[in-house]
Design a protein around this motif. Structure first.
Motif, PDB file in Angstrom:
ATOM      1  N   HIS A 131       0.843  -1.192   0.000  1.00  0.00           N
ATOM      2  CA  HIS A 131       0.000   0.000   0.000  1.00  0.00           C
ATOM      3  C   HIS A 131       0.875   1.236   0.000  1.00  0.00           C
ATOM      4  N   CYS A 132       0.738   2.037  -1.072  1.00  0.00           N
ATOM      5  CA  CYS A 132       1.544   3.249  -1.199  1.00  0.00           C
ATOM      6  C   CYS A 132       0.621   4.457  -1.030  1.00  0.00           C
ATOM      7  N   PRO A 133       1.028   5.435  -0.248  1.00  0.00           N
ATOM      8  CA  PRO A 133       0.174   6.610  -0.043  1.00  0.00           C
ATOM      9  C   PRO A 133      -0.098   7.339  -1.356  1.00  0.00           C
ATOM     10  N   THR A 134       0.793   7.213  -2.316  1.00  0.00           N
ATOM     11  CA  THR A 134       0.616   7.890  -3.597  1.00  0.00           C
ATOM     12  C   THR A 134      -0.071   6.993  -4.622  1.00  0.00           C
ATOM     13  N   CYS A 135       0.401   5.746  -4.766  1.00  0.00           N
ATOM     14  CA  CYS A 135      -0.069   4.884  -5.857  1.00  0.00           C
ATOM     15  C   CYS A 135      -1.218   3.969  -5.450  1.00  0.00           C
ATOM     16  N   GLY A 136      -1.541   3.903  -4.191  1.00  0.00           N
ATOM     17  CA  GLY A 136      -2.610   2.991  -3.759  1.00  0.00           C
ATOM     18  C   GLY A 136      -2.093   1.578  -3.567  1.00  0.00           C
TER      19      GLY A 136
ATOM     20  N   THR B  20       8.849  -0.719   0.270  1.00  0.00           N
ATOM     21  CA  THR B  20       9.071   0.343  -0.691  1.00  0.00           C
ATOM     22  C   THR B  20       8.092   0.135  -1.828  1.00  0.00           C
ATOM     23  N   CYS B  21       7.462   1.203  -2.262  1.00  0.00           N
ATOM     24  CA  CYS B  21       6.485   1.070  -3.346  1.00  0.00           C
ATOM     25  C   CYS B  21       7.179   0.641  -4.632  1.00  0.00           C
ATOM     26  N   PRO B  22       6.732  -0.456  -5.239  1.00  0.00           N
ATOM     27  CA  PRO B  22       7.375  -0.933  -6.474  1.00  0.00           C
ATOM     28  C   PRO B  22       7.185   0.049  -7.632  1.00  0.00           C
ATOM     29  N   LYS B  23       6.174   0.925  -7.514  1.00  0.00           N
ATOM     30  CA  LYS B  23       5.889   1.837  -8.619  1.00  0.00           C
ATOM     31  C   LYS B  23       6.713   3.119  -8.517  1.00  0.00           C
ATOM     32  N   CYS B  24       6.611   3.802  -7.352  1.00  0.00           N
ATOM     33  CA  CYS B  24       7.249   5.119  -7.244  1.00  0.00           C
ATOM     34  C   CYS B  24       8.485   5.117  -6.356  1.00  0.00           C
ATOM     35  N   GLY B  25       8.752   3.979  -5.702  1.00  0.00           N
ATOM     36  CA  GLY B  25       9.942   3.901  -4.861  1.00  0.00           C
ATOM     37  C   GLY B  25       9.803   4.603  -3.528  1.00  0.00           C
TER      38      GLY B  25
HETATM   39 ZN   LIG Z   1       3.916   4.495  -4.950  1.00  0.00          ZN
END
Ligand SMILES: [Zn+2]
Ligand SMILES: [Zn+2]
Length: 826
Positions: free
Chosen positions: A440-445, A482-487
């Protein structure tokens, strides 16, 4: 009778030899026909119980017999190793779930080996190993990509004892399926699998399941709960809203005198917002939500509701009807709102009577109908419409179609199908399960863990205290990600999967259990699947057996398999009971297989557990029966050992005629080969197969002294003894293998061919005799085979039809042909 039948030594010896020679390990061989025999894999709870023994013995007998007939038989076993008991043991005794599970598996594996089951141990799978559950995660991600795994806020069934969410299927009579604690409701963010996308196919697939018990299909059908009907929108002018209603009887809509919403319906709050009794009503609704969700059915006396004071407009009549909220409408069904037609629905009728609401009949019985309206009851039958505006006079069936079309035309509704089946909530707030591979990423969901990072392993060091919430949640090293999308910094999902995910596809894994790049290798699965015979308890009728069918269709749609149904043939074995009830710790009537193995050996136990009743029926444990099976094996042991001289090569050269007893025994032998083969391979009547082997033994015993007197007789005796050992092999493989070796056979009995029979010799004991009078067929009758000619003549002449044909005349000549014909000339 000297008892030198040392089962302990014999069983150990052959188990060792089979293992050493790896006789049950199989490989794909496109030139051979395969047979996939599967028993439901066990939960490693500690020890095998008699239910397991029965289940696996049934499977083993069939597997061994199929292999003897030349099929390439795959017979695998593994462990359904994740789940709550391991975690509970950890909390209670401070032992790590992994240790507890692996120790149990080691013990139970040993028990299964002592039973002599013909498993291909090289294919053993264990769902708590990362190399297995990695593929649960892989399948989950594939579903997530396709929108088939999703997250939503929802009311969930909550077991306060297990402190976890339960699927609807796991709520039994309002209690937790595992611990019986009354289930409560909680609102939580949950992961769901979209099984509802496959509802229609899960139902239509039943057409391919002709070899399933009918009651299991019916349970599934009810669970899926397809209803065909119509959606109709009722406007609520006061709120400028619409209430969508699902009905299977749109033909009765002119008789709808009120609407009823489930207490959980999303409009409930707005509907009572302006009510003078709002506070009181809110309290009622909260209680109803809690109650209605724990008990899926509301009894007749318990129907309760409140009037919102708001009206909705029936789009067909243009008239207002009151809107009620009541506990007998479930949010799970249709839209969670119904139109109430008390004249034609008994539940609505009872409710209308209780609250003094209008009852308006709109269906009259069809002409000549047998069922007529009764005082005090709703008339629920189909008939002809009355007082229904332009639809008056139509039959109900016609009206349903036309009125549905009318709604579509006018834009206030449509013809529709709904299902009772809900999406499968798989989130569990426990440790010992497959981690859901999401970050769960605060930016990417919610972002899926990249495939190359699988498996997301369960951390070993975790504090299991039994406190509320997932133990993983409190483990910073696990949660931090760590978010796999935005790091960016993100949080790992801490819910684990319902363990029914693991068991929904394990039967595919057996096809290529060591595959590293995919859940299974397609070519291997194409060869071995579907499972030809699946054996297990009927308690899995709607959980495991629906989920597995769902996963098979998913895997097909992912391009991994060509099959749509995993188990075309399912055999539900009956329970093992003792003293009138199922064996259980609380009843104190458990018989420990280990004790029986020590006392009687595996062969006697295997025989006994099958002998007393057919597989699908209940089996009542009775020590005498076990004793009887043991003694039978001892007799067989003695009979073969006493006649070992017959098996010395050259002993049966030029045997000559077998004599009357020999002929009788040869025929019996052929008959029993046929009977036992069909009982095991076609009918699965393993109990009568055993009786037939006993019958053959009795015949051998009766005539053995006479038979030993002539060379032909000795050969008949040798042949029948050899056959008896072959027939016994699937049931009591150790003693059979030992006797096979002792009687001088080179090669293992497990590699021997199933005996064949001569159909003529195996013909029934009964012969049908045709009776002719002056060349004309006059009658037929059945007699025991080989009835002597004089007796045949007497029986034929006594037949009423023949007496009539003779008309008092005496027979001039009677010709009898044994087993075939009586011809009378007058
Ligand atoms: Zn992210
Ligand atoms: Zn529970």
């Amino acid at each position: 009778m000297k008892n030198d039948y040392n089962f302990e030594e014999i069983e150990k010896k052959w188990q060792g030899i089979w293992a050493e020679k790896r006789v049950f390990e199989v490989s794909e061989d496109p030139s051979r026909k395969k047979y996939y025999l599967l028993e439901m894999y066990p939960y490693p709870s500690g020890r095998i119980h008699m239910g397991h023994v029965r289940n696996y013995t049934i499977g083993d007998v069939i597997a061994r017999q199929k292999a003897m007939t030349g099929l390439n038989v795959i017979h695998p076993i593994g462990w359904d190793a994740l789940g709550m008991p391991a975690e509970n043991a950890a909390i209670k005794r401070g032992i790590h779930p992994r240790t507890w599970t692996l120790e149990n598996i080691a013990y139970m594996r040993d028990q299964l080996k002592k039973m002599g089951f013909s498993y291909d141990w090289s294919r053993e799978v264990n769902s708590c190993q990362p190399e297995y559950y990695k593929w649960n995660q892989w399948i989950f991600l594939k579903m997530y990509e396709r929108g088939l795994a999703f997250r939503k806020d929802s009311w969930v069934n909550w077991c306060p004892q297990c402190r976890t969410v339960l699927a609807n299927e796991q709520v039994v009579g309002g209690g937790c399926w595992r611990c019986d604690t009354p289930v409560t409701q909680k609102k939580m963010e949950q992961w769901f699998l979209k099984i509802t996308d496959y509802a229609e196919e899960l139902l239509s697939g039943h057409a391919q399941l002709g070899k399933w018990p009918e009651h299991v299909l019916l349970m599934q059908k009810n669970w899926i709960g397809k209803s065909t009907g119509a959606m109709v929108n009722f406007r609520v002018p006061a709120l400028s809203r619409e209430i969508e209603v699902f009905t299977t009887r749109v033909d009765t809509i002119y008789g709808a005198t009120f609407l009823v919403l489930s207490p959980e319906h999303p409009l409930v709050g707005e509907l009572i917002a302006k009510s003078p009794k709002m506070a009181e009503q809110t309290a009622w609704i909260e209680k109803a939500v809690a109650d209605a969700r724990t008990r899926r059915e509301i009894g007749d006396d318990e129907k309760e509701g409140i009037d919102t004071g708001v009206a909705a407009i029936n789009p067909y009549t243009g008239e207002p009807v009151p809107v009620w909220i009541a506990n007998y409408v479930l949010i799970d069904y249709g839209t969670g709102a119904i139109m109430a037609v008390p004249a034609h629905d008994q539940r609505d009728y009872d409710f209308a009577v209780k609250y003094g609401l209008a009852i308006k009949p709109v269906i009259a019985p069809a002409e000549g109908a047998e069922e007529l309206p009764e005082e005090g009851k709703a008339f629920e039958c189909l008939g002809v419409l009355r007082d229904s505006g332009p639809f008056t006079g139509l039959s109900c069936a016609e009206a349903m179609d036309r009125m549905g079309a009318y709604a579509e035309e006018k834009g206030f509704g449509r013809r529709s199908v709904t299902f009772r089946l809900r999406d499968w909530g798989i989130s569990r707030q426990r440790y010992w399960g497959t981690p859901i591979p999401i970050i769960h990423c605060p930016t990417c969901g919610a972002v899926g863990v990249p495939y190359e990072d699988l498996p997301v392993e369960l951390p070993y060091d975790v504090a299991l205290t039994g406190a509320e919430g997932s133990p993983l949640e409190r483990l910073e090293s696990f949660v931090h990600a760590t978010c796999p999308k935005c790091g960016g910094p993100a949080r790992r999902e801490t819910d684990t999967m319902d363990t029914f995910v693991d068991s929904s596809w394990y039967f595919f894994r057996y096809a290529s259990p060591h595959e590293k790049n995919l859940p299974f290798r397609a070519e291997a699965a194409d060869y071995w699947l579907p499972v030809d015979l699946y054996i297990g308890g009927v308690e899995h009728a709607i959980l495991h057996l629906i989920y597995s069918r769902f996963f098979t269709k998913l895997l097909r749609d992912f391009g991994l398999t060509g099959i749509s149904e995993p188990f075309p043939h399912y055999l539900a074995q009956g329970m093992v009971t003792k003293d009138g009830s199922a064996m259980s710790k609380s009843k104190g009537n458990i018989v420990d297989p280990d004790e029986i193995l020590k006392q009687y050996g595996a062969d006697a136990l295997r025989m006994f557990i099958l002998f007393a009743s057919p597989p699908e029926k209940e089996f009542a444990w009775a020590e005498e029966g076990l004793e009887g099976c043991y003694r039978f094996l001892l007799r067989v042991w003695t009979a073969v050992n006493e006649n070992l001289d017959l098996f010395v090569s050259g002993a049966a050269d030029a045997p000559g005629a077998a004599g009357e007893a020999g002929d009788r025994l040869i025929r019996k032998t052929h008959q029993m080969i046929r009977k036992v083969g069909e009982d095991i391979g076609v009918r699965f009547h393993l109990n009568t197969a055993i009786s037939s082997i006993m019958e053959l033994y009795n015949q051998i015993r009766k005539d053995r002294d006479v038979l030993r007197e002539s060379a032909g007789g000795r050969e008949a005796l040798r042949k029948s003894l050899e056959t008896m050992v072959l027939l016994l092999a699937p049931f009591c493989p150790h003693v059979a293998e030992e006797l096979w070796e002792r009687s001088g056979h080179a090669g293992l009995l497990v590699h021997a061919a199933w005996p064949s029979f001569d159909p003529e010799m195996a013909a029934e004991e009964i012969a049908t005799i045709v009776v002719q009078v002056n060349g004309k067929l006059r009658d037929r009758f059945d007699v025991p085979r080989d009835l002597p000619e004089t007796e045949l003549e007497k029986a034929a002449l006594a037949l009423p039809k023949i007496q009539a044909a003779l008309g008092g005349r005496a027979a001039r000549k009677v010709v009898c042909v044994k087993n075939k014909l009586v011809s009378i000339v007058v």
